[in-house]
Design a protein around this motif. Structure first.
Motif, PDB file in Angstrom:
ATOM      1  N   ALA A  28     -27.417 -16.395  -7.148  1.00 26.61           N
ATOM      2  CA  ALA A  28     -28.585 -16.158  -8.005  1.00 26.61           C
ATOM      3  C   ALA A  28     -28.736 -14.687  -8.407  1.00 26.61           C
ATOM      4  CB  ALA A  28     -29.851 -16.687  -7.334  1.00 26.61           C
ATOM      5  N   PRO A  29     -28.725 -13.760  -7.457  1.00 30.41           N
ATOM      6  CA  PRO A  29     -28.879 -12.365  -7.898  1.00 30.41           C
ATOM      7  C   PRO A  29     -27.654 -11.802  -8.615  1.00 30.41           C
ATOM      8  CG  PRO A  29     -28.844 -12.507  -5.475  1.00 30.41           C
ATOM      9  CD  PRO A  29     -28.787 -13.897  -6.004  1.00 30.41           C
ATOM     10  N   PRO A  35     -21.219  -9.122 -16.761  1.00 34.37           N
ATOM     11  CA  PRO A  35     -21.232  -8.603 -18.131  1.00 34.37           C
ATOM     12  C   PRO A  35     -21.586  -9.706 -19.135  1.00 34.37           C
ATOM     13  CG  PRO A  35     -19.192  -8.006 -17.009  1.00 34.37           C
ATOM     14  CD  PRO A  35     -19.926  -8.944 -16.116  1.00 34.37           C
ATOM     15  N   GLY A  36     -22.490  -9.377 -20.031  1.00 33.30           N
ATOM     16  CA  GLY A  36     -22.844 -10.297 -21.108  1.00 33.30           C
ATOM     17  C   GLY A  36     -23.874 -11.354 -20.741  1.00 33.30           C
ATOM     18  N   VAL A  37     -24.320 -11.391 -19.500  1.00 36.01           N
ATOM     19  CA  VAL A  37     -25.309 -12.395 -19.105  1.00 36.01           C
ATOM     20  C   VAL A  37     -26.691 -11.842 -19.409  1.00 36.01           C
ATOM     21  CG1 VAL A  37     -26.304 -13.715 -17.201  1.00 36.01           C
ATOM     22  CG2 VAL A  37     -23.845 -13.416 -17.353  1.00 36.01           C
ATOM     23  N   THR A  38     -27.328 -12.449 -20.399  1.00 37.56           N
ATOM     24  CA  THR A  38     -28.684 -12.066 -20.784  1.00 37.56           C
ATOM     25  C   THR A  38     -29.683 -12.832 -19.917  1.00 37.56           C
ATOM     26  OG1 THR A  38     -28.809 -13.828 -22.414  1.00 37.56           O
ATOM     27  CG2 THR A  38     -27.929 -11.696 -23.166  1.00 37.56           C
ATOM     28  N   ILE A  39     -30.941 -12.454 -20.004  1.00 41.68           N
ATOM     29  CA  ILE A  39     -31.989 -13.160 -19.254  1.00 41.68           C
ATOM     30  C   ILE A  39     -32.014 -14.643 -19.631  1.00 41.68           C
ATOM     31  CG2 ILE A  39     -34.479 -13.336 -18.850  1.00 41.68           C
ATOM     32  CD1 ILE A  39     -33.255 -10.974 -17.415  1.00 41.68           C
ATOM     33  N   PRO A  40     -32.017 -15.000 -20.917  1.00 48.34           N
ATOM     34  CA  PRO A  40     -32.018 -16.435 -21.249  1.00 48.34           C
ATOM     35  C   PRO A  40     -30.789 -17.178 -20.712  1.00 48.34           C
ATOM     36  CG  PRO A  40     -32.693 -15.172 -23.162  1.00 48.34           C
ATOM     37  CD  PRO A  40     -32.210 -14.182 -22.123  1.00 48.34           C
ATOM     38  N   ILE A  41     -29.615 -16.576 -20.801  1.00 50.07           N
ATOM     39  CA  ILE A  41     -28.412 -17.228 -20.275  1.00 50.07           C
ATOM     40  C   ILE A  41     -28.520 -17.364 -18.755  1.00 50.07           C
ATOM     41  CG2 ILE A  41     -25.930 -16.939 -19.870  1.00 50.07           C
ATOM     42  CD1 ILE A  41     -25.769 -15.728 -22.715  1.00 50.07           C
ATOM     43  N   GLY A  42     -28.939 -16.310 -18.076  1.00 50.26           N
ATOM     44  CA  GLY A  42     -29.110 -16.353 -16.629  1.00 50.26           C
ATOM     45  C   GLY A  42     -30.133 -17.395 -16.203  1.00 50.26           C
ATOM     46  N   LEU A  43     -31.234 -17.489 -16.947  1.00 49.18           N
ATOM     47  CA  LEU A  43     -32.245 -18.507 -16.641  1.00 49.18           C
ATOM     48  C   LEU A  43     -31.690 -19.910 -16.833  1.00 49.18           C
ATOM     49  CD1 LEU A  43     -35.546 -17.096 -18.174  1.00 49.18           C
ATOM     50  CD2 LEU A  43     -35.002 -17.407 -15.760  1.00 49.18           C
ATOM     51  N   GLY A  44     -30.952 -20.097 -17.909  1.00 45.59           N
ATOM     52  CA  GLY A  44     -30.361 -21.411 -18.160  1.00 45.59           C
ATOM     53  C   GLY A  44     -29.394 -21.819 -17.059  1.00 45.59           C
ATOM     54  N   ILE A  45     -28.556 -20.881 -16.638  1.00 48.98           N
ATOM     55  CA  ILE A  45     -27.621 -21.150 -15.546  1.00 48.98           C
ATOM     56  C   ILE A  45     -28.396 -21.396 -14.253  1.00 48.98           C
ATOM     57  CG2 ILE A  45     -25.823 -20.132 -14.078  1.00 48.98           C
ATOM     58  CD1 ILE A  45     -24.910 -18.567 -16.628  1.00 48.98           C
ATOM     59  N   GLY A  46     -29.373 -20.559 -13.987  1.00 48.80           N
ATOM     60  CA  GLY A  46     -30.162 -20.684 -12.766  1.00 48.80           C
ATOM     61  C   GLY A  46     -30.878 -22.017 -12.665  1.00 48.80           C
ATOM     62  N   ARG A  47     -31.456 -22.458 -13.771  1.00 47.80           N
ATOM     63  CA  ARG A  47     -32.150 -23.745 -13.759  1.00 47.80           C
ATOM     64  C   ARG A  47     -31.190 -24.876 -13.429  1.00 47.80           C
ATOM     65  NH1 ARG A  47     -36.583 -24.066 -18.501  1.00 47.80           N
ATOM     66  NH2 ARG A  47     -36.327 -26.244 -17.999  1.00 47.80           N
ATOM     67  N   LEU A  48     -30.022 -24.831 -14.024  1.00 49.90           N
ATOM     68  CA  LEU A  48     -29.014 -25.864 -13.782  1.00 49.90           C
ATOM     69  C   LEU A  48     -28.541 -25.843 -12.327  1.00 49.90           C
ATOM     70  CD1 LEU A  48     -27.204 -28.042 -15.097  1.00 49.90           C
ATOM     71  CD2 LEU A  48     -25.567 -26.224 -15.576  1.00 49.90           C
ATOM     72  N   VAL A  49     -28.228 -24.659 -11.824  1.00 47.77           N
ATOM     73  CA  VAL A  49     -27.720 -24.524 -10.455  1.00 47.77           C
ATOM     74  C   VAL A  49     -28.794 -24.923  -9.442  1.00 47.77           C
ATOM     75  CG1 VAL A  49     -26.961 -22.828  -8.728  1.00 47.77           C
ATOM     76  CG2 VAL A  49     -25.971 -22.795 -11.029  1.00 47.77           C
ATOM     77  N   PHE A  50     -30.026 -24.458  -9.633  1.00 47.06           N
ATOM     78  CA  PHE A  50     -31.076 -24.777  -8.666  1.00 47.06           C
ATOM     79  C   PHE A  50     -31.519 -26.231  -8.751  1.00 47.06           C
ATOM     80  CE2 PHE A  50     -31.212 -20.283  -7.895  1.00 47.06           C
ATOM     81  CZ  PHE A  50     -31.517 -20.229  -6.541  1.00 47.06           C
ATOM     82  N   ARG A  51     -31.437 -26.831  -9.927  1.00 49.96           N
ATOM     83  CA  ARG A  51     -31.724 -28.267 -10.028  1.00 49.96           C
ATOM     84  C   ARG A  51     -30.706 -29.053  -9.198  1.00 49.96           C
ATOM     85  NH1 ARG A  51     -31.140 -29.407 -15.485  1.00 49.96           N
ATOM     86  NH2 ARG A  51     -33.080 -28.290 -15.810  1.00 49.96           N
ATOM     87  N   ALA A  52     -29.438 -28.668  -9.302  1.00 47.39           N
ATOM     88  CA  ALA A  52     -28.396 -29.341  -8.516  1.00 47.39           C
ATOM     89  C   ALA A  52     -28.572 -29.061  -7.025  1.00 47.39           C
ATOM     90  CB  ALA A  52     -27.018 -28.884  -8.987  1.00 47.39           C
ATOM     91  N   LEU A  53     -28.825 -27.806  -6.669  1.00 47.66           N
ATOM     92  CA  LEU A  53     -29.025 -27.454  -5.262  1.00 47.66           C
ATOM     93  C   LEU A  53     -30.204 -28.231  -4.682  1.00 47.66           C
ATOM     94  CD1 LEU A  53     -28.574 -25.745  -2.685  1.00 47.66           C
ATOM     95  CD2 LEU A  53     -30.089 -24.028  -3.702  1.00 47.66           C
ATOM     96  N   ASN A  54     -31.313 -28.256  -5.395  1.00 46.08           N
ATOM     97  CA  ASN A  54     -32.490 -28.953  -4.883  1.00 46.08           C
ATOM     98  C   ASN A  54     -32.268 -30.448  -4.760  1.00 46.08           C
ATOM     99  OD1 ASN A  54     -34.812 -26.714  -6.582  1.00 46.08           O
ATOM    100  ND2 ASN A  54     -33.930 -26.544  -4.547  1.00 46.08           N
TER     101      ASN A  54
END
Length: 142
Positions: A28-29, A35-54
């Motif tokens: 997550a951090p 490089p190239g990971v913007t806040i929206p891209i990071g949020l999109g990835i994070g939501r997907l990863v945490f949905r799967a983790l949860n």
């Protein structure tokens, strides 16, 4: 406690602990430093990863709870099991919906200040790590 139930619950507890540590405190951090990971891209990835983790956490929680219940666990095992379940439930039912609504707004283009909801999630995650470690160690002794 039944040795088979203790072994199953213990193995799944340590698997769960490893997943939480690797995703929440490593992936997550770090993703926002790539490089190239913007806040929206990071949020999109994070939501997907945490949905799967949860989702995996929910399955692991159910199996651990069933193994503990069927195995005739002592109170020293039931307490940490309940603590882990309550912490996960708080994350899924209280904190995640708030974070999801906020990330929806950010992904829609709103410029929002830093979220305090993430601090609550991290605090619960730290408590869950402690509870999982305690549960795993207790199961090893059961």
């Amino acid at each position: 406690m039944n040795a088979t139930s203790a072994a199953l619950a213990g193995a799944l507890t340590f698997l769960w602990l490893g997943m939480v540590l690797s995703i929440s405190f490593l992936e997550a951090p770090l993703k926002f430093r790539a490089p190239g990971v913007t806040i929206p891209i990071g949020l999109g990835i994070g939501r997907l990863v945490f949905r799967a983790l949860n989702a995996v956490e929910a399955v692991l929680a159910v199996v651990v709870i069933v193994a503990v219940a069927v195995g005739g666990a002592p109170a020293s095992v039931v307490g940490p099991t309940a603590a882990v379940a309550v912490l996960l439930l708080a994350q899924l039912a209280v904190v995640r919906p708030v974070l999801n609504r906020r990330s929806d707004r950010v992904l829609a283009g709103e410029d929002l200040p830093r979220s305090h909801g993430h601090l609550w999630y991290v605090a619960l995650e730290l408590l869950k790590v402690v509870a999982l470690a305690a549960l795993g160690v207790t199961l090893l002794a059961a």
